[in-house]
Design a protein around this motif. Structure first.
Motif: not given
Ligand code: NAD
Length: 354
Positions: A3, A5, A36-40, A57-58, A61, A65
């Motif tokens: 993952d 971030l 897998n890319f997630n964004y914050g 939350e950031t 994450a 990550a």
């Protein structure tokens, strides 16, 4: 699947991070490891949306990550906030500290295509290929500090524990072992006790790395040597404040700040970002140079995912694009083919296939 971030941040951060993601997606396509890319949110964007520069939350994450890709934070809109709430202190420094990112890595490699862009003479910078490894969470910047009266005075204490020294120097030996086998430890052992301690420990550790040649250099001499004959260096390891100064000095050896990637590691996790800021003066115009962020993506593959081959593919693709005469406006000279941010990202993706 690892993952990642992605924290675009502010200003040009929102323009350059999509280009790095695009290149990372292209290089891992069809390979055994995909990402897998997630964004914050971080920085001013997070202040506007969530009320603070590093929302809980950031941070959660980021802790979850495997690696973090960051753009840059800050801008005039948030400059009037109290220092601790601003994007830089409340966002960037806070996330570095919360994740315990103790090692800052800044490679400086002169692209043969950009030799003319340096402020130094071509024959001095043409073969530069070095890494500065800076201790990032100890030393003078984190020691006890304060003011006294009668007489009025101020102090900052420079303290390093054996463990803090060992973990960064160890990384230096490992890194030099994978490169040209030369580690230069920079200190001020002729004056500072903390430097003498650093020198003792690093010298003792050298016995475990017979393939790496360890040298020691005083920081004032190192500053001079970086300008005089930078190609003598392979890996430089140093404490926080000396590293702060030497990394900025060394970044100019590579031609442009728009080309300088960086990695900050804590042993298990890494945060990858360009060395420059959010450049509000050129934000939103599709003219920012995305190459430092794209090259930070290569560092992510190298240091977080052990994907050396793919990391080098990105680095070679960047070289190939420059060799074809393509430049963003910050690097362009008359006769160059000028590309925008997105178009430069596309060109690197295209060069990956060639
Ligand atoms: P900066 O690095 O943002 O910009 C300095 C100069 O370099 C500007 O003229 C800018 O246009 C140019 N530049 C920077 N990156 C470029 C790129 N990729 N392509 C083309 N040109 C580029 O430094 P600054 O102006 O001192 O700071 C602007 C904001 O960024 C401030 O709010 C500052 O606090 C913040 N900042 C953030 C970081 C970070 O997020 N790591 C680092 C430094 C500064």
């Amino acid at each position: 699947m690892p993952d990642v971030l992605v924290l675009p941040g502010d200003g040009i951060g929102t323009e350059i991070t999509p280009e790095a993601v695009k290149v990372l997606q292209a290089v891992v396509k069809g390979r055994s490891t995909s990402l897998n890319f997630n964004y914050g949110l971080i920085g001013g964007a997070a202040i506007d949306e969530a009320g603070k520069a590093l929302p809980d939350e950031t941070l959660a994450a980021a802790q979850a990550a495997d690696a973090i890709l960051m753009g840059s934070v800050g801008g005039p809109k948030w400059d009037t906030l109290p220092a601790g709430e601003r994007p830089e202190l409340g966002g960037l420094l806070k996330i570095r500290k919360a994740l315990g990112l103790y090692a800052n890595i800044r490679p400086v490699k002169m692209s043969p295509m950009l030799v003319d862009a340096s402020t130094l003479r071509p024959e001095v910078v043409k073969d530069v290929d070095l890494v500065v490894l800076r201790e990032l969470t100890g030393g003078l910047y984190f020691g006890e500090k304060g003011r006294k009266t009668d007489p009025a005075s101020a102090y900052d204490i420079l303290i390093y524990s054996e463990e803090e020294i060992r973990r960064i120097v160890e990384l230096g030996f490992q890194m030099a072992g994978k490169r040209r086998g030369k580690l230069c430890s920079v200190d001020k052992a002729n004056v500072l006790e903390s430097s003498r301690f650093w020198r003792e420990i690093s010298s003792e550790m050298a016995k475990d790395y017979p393939d790496v040649e360890l040298t020691h250099m005083y920081v004032d001499n190192a500053a001079m040597q970086l300008i005089r004959q930078p190609n003598q260096f392979d890996v430089i390891v140093t404490e926080n404040m000396f590293g702060d100064i030497l990394t900025d000095l060394a970044s100019m050896l590579g031609g442009s700040i728009g080309m300088m990637p960086s990695a900050s590691l804590n042993g298990t996790k890494g945060l990858y970002e360009p060395s420059h800021g959010s450049a509000p003066d050129i934000a939103g115009q599709n003219i920012a140079n995305p190459l430092a962020t794209i090259l930070s993506g290569a560092l992510m593959l190298r240091y977080s995912f052990d994907m050396e081959e793919e990391a080098q593919m990105i680095e070679r693709a960047v070289e190939a694009v420059l060799a074809d005469g393509y430049r963003t406006p910050d690097l362009a000279k008359p006769g160059d083919k000028v590309l925008g941010t997105r178009e430069m990202g596309n060109a690197v993706v295209e060069a990956l296939g060639s």
